[in-house]
Design a protein around this motif. Structure first.
Motif, PDB file in Angstrom:
ATOM      1  N   MET A 124     -49.160   2.757  -8.106  1.00 15.02           N
ATOM      2  CA  MET A 124     -48.686   1.400  -7.898  1.00 15.02           C
ATOM      3  C   MET A 124     -47.601   1.105  -8.929  1.00 15.02           C
ATOM      4  O   MET A 124     -47.822   1.260 -10.128  1.00 15.02           O
ATOM      5  CB  MET A 124     -49.842   0.433  -8.061  1.00 15.02           C
ATOM      6  CG  MET A 124     -49.498  -0.980  -7.730  1.00 15.02           C
ATOM      7  SD  MET A 124     -51.021  -1.900  -7.517  1.00 15.02           S
ATOM      8  CE  MET A 124     -50.493  -3.435  -8.165  1.00 15.02           C
ATOM      9  N   PRO A 125     -46.411   0.663  -8.485  1.00 15.43           N
ATOM     10  CA  PRO A 125     -45.327   0.412  -9.434  1.00 15.43           C
ATOM     11  C   PRO A 125     -45.599  -0.818 -10.297  1.00 15.43           C
ATOM     12  O   PRO A 125     -46.262  -1.765  -9.881  1.00 15.43           O
ATOM     13  CB  PRO A 125     -44.104   0.193  -8.543  1.00 15.43           C
ATOM     14  CG  PRO A 125     -44.643  -0.158  -7.214  1.00 15.43           C
ATOM     15  CD  PRO A 125     -45.994   0.465  -7.110  1.00 15.43           C
ATOM     16  N   LYS A 126     -45.081  -0.764 -11.492  1.00 14.68           N
ATOM     17  CA  LYS A 126     -45.239  -1.863 -12.433  1.00 14.68           C
ATOM     18  C   LYS A 126     -44.329  -3.029 -12.007  1.00 14.68           C
ATOM     19  O   LYS A 126     -43.178  -2.806 -11.659  1.00 14.68           O
ATOM     20  CB  LYS A 126     -44.827  -1.357 -13.818  1.00 14.68           C
ATOM     21  CG  LYS A 126     -45.089  -2.317 -14.923  1.00 14.68           C
ATOM     22  CD  LYS A 126     -44.749  -1.669 -16.251  1.00 14.68           C
ATOM     23  CE  LYS A 126     -44.872  -2.653 -17.360  1.00 14.68           C
ATOM     24  NZ  LYS A 126     -44.476  -2.088 -18.635  1.00 14.68           N
ATOM     25  N   PRO A 127     -44.829  -4.267 -12.009  1.00  9.98           N
ATOM     26  CA  PRO A 127     -43.998  -5.395 -11.594  1.00  9.98           C
ATOM     27  C   PRO A 127     -42.814  -5.601 -12.549  1.00  9.98           C
ATOM     28  O   PRO A 127     -42.933  -5.407 -13.757  1.00  9.98           O
ATOM     29  CB  PRO A 127     -44.921  -6.595 -11.628  1.00  9.98           C
ATOM     30  CG  PRO A 127     -46.250  -6.120 -12.052  1.00  9.98           C
ATOM     31  CD  PRO A 127     -46.178  -4.662 -12.340  1.00  9.98           C
ATOM     32  N   SER A 128     -41.698  -5.992 -11.988  1.00  8.11           N
ATOM     33  CA  SER A 128     -40.523  -6.216 -12.811  1.00  8.11           C
ATOM     34  C   SER A 128     -40.609  -7.579 -13.492  1.00  8.11           C
ATOM     35  O   SER A 128     -41.462  -8.405 -13.161  1.00  8.11           O
ATOM     36  CB  SER A 128     -39.265  -6.145 -11.952  1.00  8.11           C
ATOM     37  OG  SER A 128     -39.241  -7.235 -11.055  1.00  8.11           O
ATOM     38  N   LEU A 129     -39.706  -7.817 -14.393  1.00 10.38           N
ATOM     39  CA  LEU A 129     -39.685  -9.085 -15.120  1.00 10.38           C
ATOM     40  C   LEU A 129     -39.417 -10.246 -14.166  1.00 10.38           C
ATOM     41  O   LEU A 129     -40.074 -11.286 -14.230  1.00 10.38           O
ATOM     42  CB  LEU A 129     -38.621  -9.039 -16.220  1.00 10.38           C
ATOM     43  CG  LEU A 129     -38.472 -10.302 -17.055  1.00 10.38           C
ATOM     44  CD1 LEU A 129     -39.738 -10.549 -17.853  1.00 10.38           C
ATOM     45  CD2 LEU A 129     -37.291 -10.174 -17.983  1.00 10.38           C
ATOM     46  N   ILE A 130     -38.460 -10.047 -13.257  1.00 19.42           N
ATOM     47  CA  ILE A 130     -38.119 -11.123 -12.317  1.00 19.42           C
ATOM     48  C   ILE A 130     -39.286 -11.381 -11.361  1.00 19.42           C
ATOM     49  O   ILE A 130     -39.636 -12.535 -11.096  1.00 19.42           O
ATOM     50  CB  ILE A 130     -36.838 -10.761 -11.546  1.00 19.42           C
ATOM     51  CG1 ILE A 130     -35.661 -10.678 -12.512  1.00 19.42           C
ATOM     52  CG2 ILE A 130     -36.560 -11.772 -10.457  1.00 19.42           C
ATOM     53  CD1 ILE A 130     -34.407 -10.108 -11.923  1.00 19.42           C
ATOM     54  N   GLY A 131     -39.889 -10.323 -10.865  1.00 21.41           N
ATOM     55  CA  GLY A 131     -41.038 -10.485  -9.975  1.00 21.41           C
ATOM     56  C   GLY A 131     -42.210 -11.155 -10.673  1.00 21.41           C
ATOM     57  O   GLY A 131     -42.909 -11.987 -10.075  1.00 21.41           O
ATOM     58  N   ASP A 132     -42.426 -10.787 -11.902  1.00 15.40           N
ATOM     59  CA  ASP A 132     -43.489 -11.404 -12.693  1.00 15.40           C
ATOM     60  C   ASP A 132     -43.205 -12.890 -12.920  1.00 15.40           C
ATOM     61  O   ASP A 132     -44.103 -13.723 -12.841  1.00 15.40           O
ATOM     62  CB  ASP A 132     -43.598 -10.685 -14.029  1.00 15.40           C
ATOM     63  CG  ASP A 132     -45.021 -10.478 -14.470  1.00 15.40           C
ATOM     64  OD1 ASP A 132     -45.928 -10.670 -13.648  1.00 15.40           O
ATOM     65  OD2 ASP A 132     -45.205 -10.108 -15.650  1.00 15.40           O
ATOM     66  N   PHE A 133     -41.959 -13.217 -13.187  1.00 11.70           N
ATOM     67  CA  PHE A 133     -41.579 -14.608 -13.412  1.00 11.70           C
ATOM     68  C   PHE A 133     -41.763 -15.442 -12.141  1.00 11.70           C
ATOM     69  O   PHE A 133     -42.291 -16.554 -12.188  1.00 11.70           O
ATOM     70  CB  PHE A 133     -40.130 -14.679 -13.897  1.00 11.70           C
ATOM     71  CG  PHE A 133     -39.641 -16.063 -14.155  1.00 11.70           C
ATOM     72  CD1 PHE A 133     -40.150 -16.804 -15.201  1.00 11.70           C
ATOM     73  CD2 PHE A 133     -38.681 -16.643 -13.339  1.00 11.70           C
ATOM     74  CE1 PHE A 133     -39.707 -18.095 -15.446  1.00 11.70           C
ATOM     75  CE2 PHE A 133     -38.236 -17.920 -13.571  1.00 11.70           C
ATOM     76  CZ  PHE A 133     -38.747 -18.650 -14.624  1.00 11.70           C
ATOM     77  N   ILE A 134     -41.357 -14.888 -10.995  1.00 10.23           N
ATOM     78  CA  ILE A 134     -41.524 -15.609  -9.728  1.00 10.23           C
ATOM     79  C   ILE A 134     -43.004 -15.803  -9.408  1.00 10.23           C
ATOM     80  O   ILE A 134     -43.416 -16.866  -8.950  1.00 10.23           O
ATOM     81  CB  ILE A 134     -40.787 -14.866  -8.601  1.00 10.23           C
ATOM     82  CG1 ILE A 134     -39.288 -14.978  -8.827  1.00 10.23           C
ATOM     83  CG2 ILE A 134     -41.158 -15.422  -7.240  1.00 10.23           C
ATOM     84  CD1 ILE A 134     -38.446 -14.127  -7.915  1.00 10.23           C
ATOM     85  N   ALA A 135     -43.812 -14.789  -9.671  1.00 11.10           N
ATOM     86  CA  ALA A 135     -45.257 -14.921  -9.448  1.00 11.10           C
ATOM     87  C   ALA A 135     -45.851 -15.987 -10.355  1.00 11.10           C
ATOM     88  O   ALA A 135     -46.716 -16.768  -9.930  1.00 11.10           O
ATOM     89  CB  ALA A 135     -45.940 -13.579  -9.690  1.00 11.10           C
ATOM     90  N   PHE A 136     -45.381 -16.050 -11.592  1.00 10.13           N
ATOM     91  CA  PHE A 136     -45.854 -17.081 -12.517  1.00 10.13           C
ATOM     92  C   PHE A 136     -45.502 -18.471 -12.009  1.00 10.13           C
ATOM     93  O   PHE A 136     -46.327 -19.385 -12.018  1.00 10.13           O
ATOM     94  CB  PHE A 136     -45.239 -16.860 -13.906  1.00 10.13           C
ATOM     95  CG  PHE A 136     -45.430 -18.013 -14.835  1.00 10.13           C
ATOM     96  CD1 PHE A 136     -46.653 -18.250 -15.427  1.00 10.13           C
ATOM     97  CD2 PHE A 136     -44.380 -18.873 -15.130  1.00 10.13           C
ATOM     98  CE1 PHE A 136     -46.837 -19.317 -16.291  1.00 10.13           C
ATOM     99  CE2 PHE A 136     -44.546 -19.941 -15.979  1.00 10.13           C
ATOM    100  CZ  PHE A 136     -45.787 -20.167 -16.554  1.00 10.13           C
ATOM    101  N   ILE A 137     -44.255 -18.637 -11.531  1.00 10.02           N
ATOM    102  CA  ILE A 137     -43.822 -19.955 -11.034  1.00 10.02           C
ATOM    103  C   ILE A 137     -44.653 -20.360  -9.814  1.00 10.02           C
ATOM    104  O   ILE A 137     -45.065 -21.518  -9.694  1.00 10.02           O
ATOM    105  CB  ILE A 137     -42.313 -19.926 -10.704  1.00 10.02           C
ATOM    106  CG1 ILE A 137     -41.515 -19.932 -12.001  1.00 10.02           C
ATOM    107  CG2 ILE A 137     -41.911 -21.109  -9.845  1.00 10.02           C
ATOM    108  CD1 ILE A 137     -40.033 -19.828 -11.821  1.00 10.02           C
ATOM    109  N   ARG A 138     -44.913 -19.419  -8.915  1.00 11.87           N
ATOM    110  CA  ARG A 138     -45.724 -19.734  -7.728  1.00 11.87           C
ATOM    111  C   ARG A 138     -47.154 -20.077  -8.096  1.00 11.87           C
ATOM    112  O   ARG A 138     -47.737 -21.026  -7.566  1.00 11.87           O
ATOM    113  CB  ARG A 138     -45.724 -18.558  -6.766  1.00 11.87           C
ATOM    114  CG  ARG A 138     -44.467 -18.422  -5.992  1.00 11.87           C
ATOM    115  CD  ARG A 138     -44.593 -17.288  -5.002  1.00 11.87           C
ATOM    116  NE  ARG A 138     -43.359 -17.137  -4.253  1.00 11.87           N
ATOM    117  CZ  ARG A 138     -43.061 -16.092  -3.536  1.00 11.87           C
ATOM    118  NH1 ARG A 138     -43.907 -15.080  -3.449  1.00 11.87           N
ATOM    119  NH2 ARG A 138     -41.922 -16.036  -2.880  1.00 11.87           N
ATOM    120  N   HIS A 139     -47.732 -19.306  -9.002  1.00  7.84           N
ATOM    121  CA  HIS A 139     -49.140 -19.509  -9.359  1.00  7.84           C
ATOM    122  C   HIS A 139     -49.342 -20.802 -10.150  1.00  7.84           C
ATOM    123  O   HIS A 139     -50.286 -21.548  -9.893  1.00  7.84           O
ATOM    124  CB  HIS A 139     -49.646 -18.314 -10.161  1.00  7.84           C
ATOM    125  CG  HIS A 139     -51.078 -18.436 -10.566  1.00  7.84           C
ATOM    126  ND1 HIS A 139     -52.101 -18.341  -9.653  1.00  7.84           N
ATOM    127  CD2 HIS A 139     -51.658 -18.658 -11.763  1.00  7.84           C
ATOM    128  CE1 HIS A 139     -53.247 -18.503 -10.289  1.00  7.84           C
ATOM    129  NE2 HIS A 139     -53.006 -18.688 -11.575  1.00  7.84           N
TER     130      HIS A 139
END
Length: 52
Positions: free
Chosen positions: A1-16
């Motif tokens: 499983m690939p490690k989440p990128s910084l941008i993807g992590d940031f978007i997930a944080f904003i959604r959550h």
């Protein structure tokens, strides 16, 4: 499983966390950073510095 990128992590944080007000803030900071990079490497730099 690939490690989440910084941008993807940031978007997930904003959604959550429902922190939608962070998006305009980040967009403005990125625009200022892009302008600073462009101003430092451009012959138009003296004209851009008058904006600040």
């Amino acid at each position: 499983m690939p490690k989440p990128s910084l941008i993807g992590d940031f978007i997930a944080f904003i959604r959550h966390e429902k922190k939608w007000w962070l998006l305009p803030l980040v967009a403005v900071l990125l625009a200022i950073a892009a302008l600073a990079v462009f101003a430092s490497s451009s012959p138009l730099a003296p004209f851009l510095y008058t904006l600040f």
